[in-house]
Design an enzyme around this catalytic site. Structure first.
Site, PDB file in Angstrom:
ATOM      1  N   GLU A 199       0.689  -1.218   0.122  1.00  0.00           N
ATOM      2  CA  GLU A 199      -0.116   0.077   0.091  1.00  0.00           C
ATOM      3  C   GLU A 199       0.832   1.344  -0.034  1.00  0.00           C
ATOM      4  O   GLU A 199       0.529   2.199  -0.721  1.00  0.00           O
ATOM      5  CB  GLU A 199      -0.958  -0.022   1.349  1.00  0.00           C
ATOM      6  CG  GLU A 199      -1.934  -1.285   1.416  1.00  0.00           C
ATOM      7  CD  GLU A 199      -2.797  -1.282   0.067  1.00  0.00           C
ATOM      8  OE1 GLU A 199      -3.048  -0.357  -0.812  1.00  0.00           O
ATOM      9  OE2 GLU A 199      -3.236  -2.375  -0.182  1.00  0.00           O
ATOM     10  N   HIS A 236       1.464   2.174  -3.454  1.00  0.00           N
ATOM     11  CA  HIS A 236       0.548   2.898  -4.140  1.00  0.00           C
ATOM     12  C   HIS A 236       0.729   4.462  -3.588  1.00  0.00           C
ATOM     13  O   HIS A 236       0.378   5.518  -4.502  1.00  0.00           O
ATOM     14  CB  HIS A 236      -0.741   2.323  -3.618  1.00  0.00           C
ATOM     15  CG  HIS A 236      -1.003   1.141  -4.546  1.00  0.00           C
ATOM     16  ND1 HIS A 236      -1.197   1.063  -5.957  1.00  0.00           N
ATOM     17  CD2 HIS A 236      -1.890  -0.086  -4.091  1.00  0.00           C
ATOM     18  CE1 HIS A 236      -1.576   0.037  -6.196  1.00  0.00           C
ATOM     19  NE2 HIS A 236      -2.119  -0.653  -5.223  1.00  0.00           N
ATOM     20  N   HIS A 278       3.335   6.406  -5.388  1.00  0.00           N
ATOM     21  CA  HIS A 278       2.690   6.755  -6.908  1.00  0.00           C
ATOM     22  C   HIS A 278       1.911   8.062  -6.774  1.00  0.00           C
ATOM     23  O   HIS A 278       2.092   8.867  -7.702  1.00  0.00           O
ATOM     24  CB  HIS A 278       1.695   5.445  -7.310  1.00  0.00           C
ATOM     25  CG  HIS A 278       1.700   5.483  -8.695  1.00  0.00           C
ATOM     26  ND1 HIS A 278       1.023   4.726  -9.403  1.00  0.00           N
ATOM     27  CD2 HIS A 278       2.349   6.311  -9.848  1.00  0.00           C
ATOM     28  CE1 HIS A 278       1.101   4.828 -10.818  1.00  0.00           C
ATOM     29  NE2 HIS A 278       1.922   5.933 -10.981  1.00  0.00           N
TER      30      HIS A 278
END
Length: 675
Positions: free
Chosen positions: A467, A470, A473
């Site tokens: 996570e 992510h 990102h």
């Protein structure tokens, strides 16, 4: 009316004013936001000047910003800290927001302006990002009904309204069923095999509920240790059945009809828009391009993985035979996997938990981001949050503000199961300002109890890193337009940054830097680290088959294979038969709680987890060649993260790697071909 959502937030970094608002503020704020956004759309449509990229495409990109922020905040809270009021409000607001979306994409005058800009603007006159925005805007209209006639548009409005309501209902049913069940144990004998730490947490849960004994729930940190360690097979079966029947209990919370309606409406919508199936519609905007390519990809992996998976299950059967078990069942799997792990590698996940206190794992993840990208993370106590358990960090790069990161680690009744990353504000560059993102990670890890901090299994360590990938990102985003920023990429590309981060959990040197006993500070012995790394491929073939079964089931639903007379459970079994190594258990079905593909965004896209594994294995192999913290390679990967959806994902990958990805790295890592 005093509504903090309708005024400037006046908070640090313009962060969401969680503590200033009441739940009753959301509805009027969203209704006001819809009205304001409609006025902005009307100004674009009524502009007497000829349509241009600036006065149409960019103006549309800017329209509705306050509504977007408020709606994101509402639905994020509804996932992480909901209650009956918010759930009812979600049912009410979802169709209104769907209708608002249709009002935009089905606005004929607006579309004609967009179409003129699309047809008349030379590509050479735009930057690559500007062209991507123009192309995405035009397609978002044509793919959402702009070319339909009036009758078809009205039908599309109905379908979208129904889908928005059904998806909310699906999620609420799963949450209710998750919270409604408890396994209440009163006999010490029934706790046989469970570690003391697991017993203590279950005892504390019972005390919270005012009952004697031990309580286990369907929350992952409660259920999974029971399935791994409880010797009483009948109790493992009971808990397995409760989990596998979520929203499939022939009661008011049953999702079988929701599944049928969602699948049928998606198919009708696709056909209305001129596509053969929903999968064809979805995959047009994916790296995989079309269903045949996805099917071939999944079956190719299935052929390679199944013989290895069969051998893995045979090993479990051999161990189970010592307990006089003639037929191994799904509810035996976790228990005998743990026994095999202990026999093969001489360690158990539970025994390693004291070396993975949550705070140390968080610091380790931050350390990777610092060594790769130069990011630092500082806890902020002046940022408002939706629950006291949430922590907020300011992310900086070279001393300059980069983002806010909210983290929410522990299960609650108002939080849906699983782990996810989301955002409260995206990144964009607006009127000379680089507006930085506000990112959130939500998980369900074991709580601290008494004087023991939250201790993670190694599987939870990799979940946190996933996570956090992510989140990076989103944090690293550096684009002009928010709709192309951060994780706004093709869905079979979005898992690359998250799965890439998991690789660091298996590096011996890095692992030894943070795996330390929470009491003594003693490092995890190198022999134990060697076992973790050696076990990286443990049961990998079986896990591959499991992921493939989900991908094949998803593809079957969305390529119009569900017949009207099919019972959901029987349909599942028929579709995934090739991937199954255990007998089916009567009365169970996963589809009614398959949140990724029904309310979630992975419809016709669940394959992307395996697809992205090809990318992440290949990318990490590059780092291993050059050094896993090589700043030159990290700088190239940072560019990939920062570009979002402004460049075609395959081109982004080739710019980073120097070539297209190869599946060999994944097959080697998974032990499916020799190194």
């Amino acid at each position: 009316m005093h509504n903090p959502l309708l005024k400037p937030f006046n908070t640090p970094f313009n962060s969401f004013p969680f503590e200033n608002i009441n739940q009753e503020d959301f509805k009027p704020a969203i209704l006001d936001g819809i009205a304001q956004a409609k006025q902005e759309i009307a100004q674009i449509v009524n502009n007497p000047a000829d349509p241009t990229f600036d006065n149409t495409i960019i103006a549309l990109e800017k329209a509705g910003k306050p509504l977007h922020v408020i709606a994101e905040g509402f639905f994020n809270i509804n996932s992480a800290e909901t209650n009956d009021y918010l759930q009812n409000l979600a049912q009410e607001l979802s169709p209104l927001l769907a209708a608002y979306g249709n009002d935009i994409t089905l606005n004929e005058s607006l579309f004609q302006r967009i179409k003129k800009v699309f047809n008349d603007t030379p590509k050479s006159s735009l930057s690559e990002e500007e062209y991507r925005l123009l192309d995405k805007t035009y397609k978002s209209f044509t793919r959402n009904g702009a070319l339909l006639d009036a009758v078809q548009k009205e039908r599309l409005r109905y379908i979208d309204k129904e889908l928005s309501t059904l998806k909310v209902k699906f999620s609420q049913n799963v949450l209710h069923e998750t919270n409604a069940y408890t396994l209440h144990i009163t006999s010490e004998q029934d706790m046989d095999g469970l570690p003391e730490s697991v017993k203590s947490v279950a005892k504390e849960e019972a005390e919270k509920r005012g009952v004697e004994g031990w309580i286990f729930t369907l929350q992952f940190p409660s259920m999974m240790p029971f399935m791994k360690y409880a010797k009483k097979r009948n109790l493992r079966k009971e808990l397995y059945l409760a989990s596998s029947k979520k929203a499939f209990n022939k009661n008011e919370y049953d999702n079988e009809e929701c599944v049928r309606k969602i699948v049928a409406l998606r198919q009708e919508r696709a056909e209305l828009l001129g596509y053969e199936t929903h999968a064809h519609f979805i995959l047009e905007e994916r790296m995989a391009a079309e269903p045949k390519q996805v099917e071939d990809f999944l079956h190719n992996l299935l052929i390679k993985a199944k013989p290895f998976a069969q051998k893995e299950i045979d090993q479990l059967r051999h161990i189970a035979s010592a307990d006089d078990i003639d037929e191994l069942m799904p509810y035996d799997h976790a228990y005998y996997v743990e026994k095999l792990r202990e026999a093969k590698y001489n360690f158990s996940e539970e025994a390693l938990k004291p070396y993975f206190p949550l705070e140390s794992v968080i610091k380790a993840a931050f350390d990777v981001a610092n060594r790769l990208y130069g990011l630092t993370f500082d806890r902020r106590n002046d940022i408002q949050k939706y629950h006291q358990e949430v922590d907020v960090f300011e992310v900086s790069e070279n001393g300059k503000h980069k983002a806010l990161l909210y983290v929410d680690w522990f299960p609650r009744e108002g939080k849906r199961a699983g782990a996810w990353m989301t955002s409260y504000r995206g990144q964009s560059k607006f009127e000379g300002q680089n507006i930085r993102p506000h990112i959130s990670i939500v998980c369900n890890f074991s709580r601290p109890y008494e004087d023991i901090p939250s201790l993670l299994t190694f599987n939870e360590v990799t979940t946190l890193f996933h996570e956090f990938g992510h989140a990076l990102h989103g944090i690293m985003a550096d684009t002009v337009y928010e709709s192309l920023s951060g994780t706004n990429v093709y869905w079979d590309f979005v898992e690359l940054p998250s799965q890439f981060m998991e690789n660091y959990c298996y590096d011996k040197t890095f692992l030894s830097s943070f795996a330390k006993h929470y009491k003594t500070g003693e490092p995890l012995p190198l022999v134990e680290i060697d076992k973790i790394v050696a076990s990286a491929n443990f049961m990998e073939a079986y896990q591959t088959l499991r992921q493939l079964s989900f991908g094949l089931l998803d593809l079957a639903y969305h390529t119009n294979q569900l017949r009207p007379d099919d019972a959901i459970a029987e349909f599942e079994r028929r579709i995934v038969a090739e991937t199954q190594l255990y007998p089916a258990v009567e009365g169970t079905a996963m589809s009614p709680s398959f949140s990724h593909i029904f309310p979630g965004g992975y419809s016709a896209g669940y394959y992307s987890y395996k697809w992205a594994e090809v990318l992440d294995a290949d990318a990490y192999a590059y780092f291993r060649e050059k050094g896993i913290f090589n700043r030159e390679i990290a700088e190239k990967f940072k560019v990939l993260l920062s570009k979002g959806g402004t460049v075609d994902p395959m081109q982004l990958y080739k710019d980073f790697r120097g070539r297209k990805p190869s599946i060999d790295a994944l097959l080697k890592r998974a032990g499916l071909i020799s190194n």
